[in-house]
Design an enzyme around this catalytic site. Structure first.
Site, PDB file in Angstrom:
ATOM      1  N   GLU A 174       0.862  -1.176   0.000  1.00  0.00           N
ATOM      2  CA  GLU A 174       0.000   0.000   0.000  1.00  0.00           C
ATOM      3  C   GLU A 174       0.901   1.229   0.000  1.00  0.00           C
ATOM      4  O   GLU A 174       1.751   1.380   0.877  1.00  0.00           O
ATOM      5  CB  GLU A 174      -0.907  -0.015   1.244  1.00  0.00           C
ATOM      6  CG  GLU A 174      -2.026   0.979   1.226  1.00  0.00           C
ATOM      7  CD  GLU A 174      -2.955   0.792   2.423  1.00  0.00           C
ATOM      8  OE1 GLU A 174      -4.166   0.619   2.219  1.00  0.00           O
ATOM      9  OE2 GLU A 174      -2.461   0.810   3.570  1.00  0.00           O
ATOM     10  N   GLU A 217       3.873  -9.430   3.979  1.00  0.00           N
ATOM     11  CA  GLU A 217       5.068  -9.135   4.765  1.00  0.00           C
ATOM     12  C   GLU A 217       4.806  -8.055   5.812  1.00  0.00           C
ATOM     13  O   GLU A 217       3.896  -7.248   5.665  1.00  0.00           O
ATOM     14  CB  GLU A 217       6.211  -8.705   3.839  1.00  0.00           C
ATOM     15  CG  GLU A 217       6.596  -9.763   2.811  1.00  0.00           C
ATOM     16  CD  GLU A 217       7.807  -9.380   1.973  1.00  0.00           C
ATOM     17  OE1 GLU A 217       8.682  -8.649   2.490  1.00  0.00           O
ATOM     18  OE2 GLU A 217       7.881  -9.799   0.800  1.00  0.00           O
ATOM     19  N   MET A 280      12.724 -16.514   1.269  1.00  0.00           N
ATOM     20  CA  MET A 280      13.324 -15.268   0.766  1.00  0.00           C
ATOM     21  C   MET A 280      14.754 -15.128   1.309  1.00  0.00           C
ATOM     22  O   MET A 280      15.070 -14.234   2.094  1.00  0.00           O
ATOM     23  CB  MET A 280      12.443 -14.070   1.126  1.00  0.00           C
ATOM     24  CG  MET A 280      11.103 -14.089   0.406  1.00  0.00           C
ATOM     25  SD  MET A 280      10.097 -12.608   0.688  1.00  0.00           S
ATOM     26  CE  MET A 280       9.437 -12.963   2.328  1.00  0.00           C
ATOM     27  N   THR A 281      15.612 -16.017   0.833  1.00  0.00           N
ATOM     28  CA  THR A 281      16.987 -16.105   1.342  1.00  0.00           C
ATOM     29  C   THR A 281      17.907 -15.148   0.589  1.00  0.00           C
ATOM     30  O   THR A 281      18.832 -15.567  -0.130  1.00  0.00           O
ATOM     31  CB  THR A 281      17.488 -17.552   1.237  1.00  0.00           C
ATOM     32  OG1 THR A 281      17.046 -18.121  -0.010  1.00  0.00           O
ATOM     33  CG2 THR A 281      16.977 -18.391   2.385  1.00  0.00           C
ATOM     34  N   TYR A 282      17.646 -13.867   0.770  1.00  0.00           N
ATOM     35  CA  TYR A 282      18.485 -12.807   0.198  1.00  0.00           C
ATOM     36  C   TYR A 282      18.256 -11.534   0.990  1.00  0.00           C
ATOM     37  O   TYR A 282      17.404 -11.484   1.886  1.00  0.00           O
ATOM     38  CB  TYR A 282      18.168 -12.580  -1.290  1.00  0.00           C
ATOM     39  CG  TYR A 282      16.710 -12.652  -1.653  1.00  0.00           C
ATOM     40  CD1 TYR A 282      15.838 -11.586  -1.421  1.00  0.00           C
ATOM     41  CD2 TYR A 282      16.190 -13.797  -2.244  1.00  0.00           C
ATOM     42  CE1 TYR A 282      14.502 -11.662  -1.766  1.00  0.00           C
ATOM     43  CE2 TYR A 282      14.851 -13.878  -2.586  1.00  0.00           C
ATOM     44  CZ  TYR A 282      14.008 -12.813  -2.351  1.00  0.00           C
ATOM     45  OH  TYR A 282      12.681 -12.893  -2.685  1.00  0.00           O
ATOM     46  N   GLU A 283      19.035 -10.507   0.681  1.00  0.00           N
ATOM     47  CA  GLU A 283      18.976  -9.191   1.338  1.00  0.00           C
ATOM     48  C   GLU A 283      19.642  -9.177   2.710  1.00  0.00           C
ATOM     49  O   GLU A 283      19.264  -8.401   3.585  1.00  0.00           O
ATOM     50  CB  GLU A 283      17.543  -8.653   1.424  1.00  0.00           C
ATOM     51  CG  GLU A 283      16.939  -8.310   0.064  1.00  0.00           C
ATOM     52  CD  GLU A 283      17.542  -7.046  -0.572  1.00  0.00           C
ATOM     53  OE1 GLU A 283      17.159  -5.929  -0.176  1.00  0.00           O
ATOM     54  OE2 GLU A 283      18.399  -7.200  -1.470  1.00  0.00           O
ATOM     55  N   TRP A 407      14.461 -13.432  -7.495  1.00  0.00           N
ATOM     56  CA  TRP A 407      14.022 -12.044  -7.342  1.00  0.00           C
ATOM     57  C   TRP A 407      15.130 -11.181  -7.933  1.00  0.00           C
ATOM     58  O   TRP A 407      16.229 -11.160  -7.411  1.00  0.00           O
ATOM     59  CB  TRP A 407      13.799 -11.687  -5.870  1.00  0.00           C
ATOM     60  CG  TRP A 407      13.401 -10.255  -5.695  1.00  0.00           C
ATOM     61  CD1 TRP A 407      14.192  -9.190  -5.336  1.00  0.00           C
ATOM     62  CD2 TRP A 407      12.097  -9.707  -5.896  1.00  0.00           C
ATOM     63  NE1 TRP A 407      13.491  -8.033  -5.312  1.00  0.00           N
ATOM     64  CE2 TRP A 407      12.192  -8.310  -5.650  1.00  0.00           C
ATOM     65  CE3 TRP A 407      10.867 -10.243  -6.287  1.00  0.00           C
ATOM     66  CZ2 TRP A 407      11.090  -7.461  -5.764  1.00  0.00           C
ATOM     67  CZ3 TRP A 407       9.781  -9.406  -6.391  1.00  0.00           C
ATOM     68  CH2 TRP A 407       9.904  -8.036  -6.125  1.00  0.00           C
TER      69      TRP A 407
END
Length: 430
Positions: A174, A217, A280-283, A407
């Site tokens: 949003e 999330e 989400m195995t990054y960042e 991603w």
């Protein structure tokens, strides 16, 4: 297929000669924009069937065969060497390719603005042959249960041409941010929930989507059970409509991990209810944080090891970034500008332009370098290359995971797709 790291004094010609290929084949495979100006430390993919191994002190046919998972008799046969022979140091052995295993792959595509750019269409078209799913990011859930789509022009046709199943990605975005308040409304107001699920099913069936993917999330931590209940309800309705359901999970290393990104994501329930999940195995390295590898293999393994305690391996897609970051130094928390996202190809260009060697962190299994720009400002760059992605492929094979999820599309990383197709057979959903 082989990975080679450029050494001082190397040229494309000498590398091609060593590995029985051509300079043009190397240039095309790695999409080299300056083939006569290689960077020391740069990883190249050698586009050959199988690979070559140059023997080291202490090697024997038996030890080399063990290293590559074949019998020493077969290794001797393909190299026309008597099995009992002692092989000299530096001898070139041919290693035949290993059998391919099936893999499920997904890549998110995130159109912005009112249209899909030609660059993004081209990137999607290049990747689609290697994808099981194309995750259309994202359909934004509204506070009234409405569903706002992203621009789609051309993406459905690309997926259809390549027998790539479309994934309908639903988010609580949003105003450009994940909204805890919006997420809470969706998970706790039954009328909103029912309307949203109606809209999702109508959109998915009319648009010929195969999978509905929830990427909710930064949910309030006390909405954990509400999210679990929503997923059970959604799964029942989606299954009745003939649709698969998947979810995205924050990279946790324990059930008790604290923090708003983690607490509402119940790995055990997602593993039970969903058809598959994306970790989400990054960042770890991210735009507003300190310079780090984006998906260091040591940290990635910790997440997968925990996930496997509560989620079947055949339901796990390993998340993988297709980009790196260029940080301005010195990094000061909460100060300065964010790091710039760059493609692996651009990272190599930057190293070449600034005449610096690319280093490789063995613990993280990731390439990096530091340079000083023309204004005298120092930078640190971490990115992905053939070695870092191979580490993830090895982890997938070792732990027998379902596959990998990228991603995101839009930044060039040709080596990834070469290695992927060389080692795996891409599953296609009919």
């Amino acid at each position: 297929m082989q990975i080679y790291v450029v050494k001082p004094g190397d040229s494309l010609y000498t590398i091609a000669t060593t590995y029985n290929t051509t300079t043009q084949a190397l240039t095309d495979a790695n999409e080299l924009d300056a083939p006569d100006k290689l960077v020391v430390g740069q990883a190249l993919v050698i586009p050959i069937i199988g690979q070559y191994y140059f023997t080291q002190p202490g090697d024997s046919l038996f030890s080399v065969a063990q290293k590559f998972g074949i019998s020493y008799q077969e290794l001797a046969r393909v190299n026309a060497i008597p099995p009992g022979n002692i092989i000299p140091v530096g001898f070139r052995l041919y290693i035949p390719p290993a059998p391919k295993r099936p893999i499920t792959t997904n890549a998110y595509v995130e159109p912005t603005g009112s249209t899909v750019s030609d660059t993004l269409k081209n990137s999607t078209a290049k990747a689609a042959p290697y994808l099981t799913y194309l995750g259309i990011f994202s359909y934004r859930a509204g506070r009234d249960g409405s569903l706002t789509p992203p621009p789609l022009d051309g993406l459905a046709e690309i997926a259809e041409r390549n027998r790539t199943a479309k994934m309908l990605v639903i988010t609580n975005l949003e105003g450009g941010q994940f909204s805890a308040e919006l997420g809470h409304i969706i998970l706790t107001v039954q009328s909103v929930q029912n309307t949203l699920l109606d809209n999702i099913i109508n959109t998915a069936t009319s648009g010929k989507y195969k999978d509905v993917h929830f990427d909710f999330e930064f949910l309030p931590s006390n909405d954990r059970e509400a999210y679990n209940a929503f997923l059970r309800k959604a799964k029942q309705r989606l299954s009745q409509a003939g649709l698969l359901m998947s979810t995205a999970l924050a990279p946790k290393t324990s059930a008790a991990q604290t923090g708003q990104w983690y607490e509402a994501h119940d790995y055990a329930v997602h593993g039970e209810v969903a058809d598959f999940v994306v970790l989400m195995t990054y960042e770890w390295g991210y735009s507003y944080g300190p310079p780090l590898a984006v998906s260091p293999i040591d940290e990635v393994r910790k997440v997968v090891d925990y996930a496997l305690t509560v989620i079947p391996a055949n339901k796990i897609l390993l998340g993988q970034n297709l980009y790196g970051y260029d940080w301005t130094l010195p990094y000061v928390a909460d100060e300065g500008k964010p790091a710039q996202a760059i493609s692996p190809q651009r990272a190599i260009q930057i190293a070449r332009e600034n005449n610096v060697e690319i280093k490789f962190d063995q613990g993280a299994q990731a390439p990096f370098f530091i340079y000083t720009d023309t204004q005298g400002t120092r930078h640190e760059v971490w990115f992905e290359d053939a070695r870092s992605i191979q580490a993830k492929f090895d982890l997938i094979k070792e732990l027998n995971l379902l596959g990998i999820s990228y991603w995101k599309l839009g930044l060039a990383f040709p080596q990834n797709w070469l290695l992927l197709q060389d080692q795996f057979t891409i599953t296609k959903v009919e």
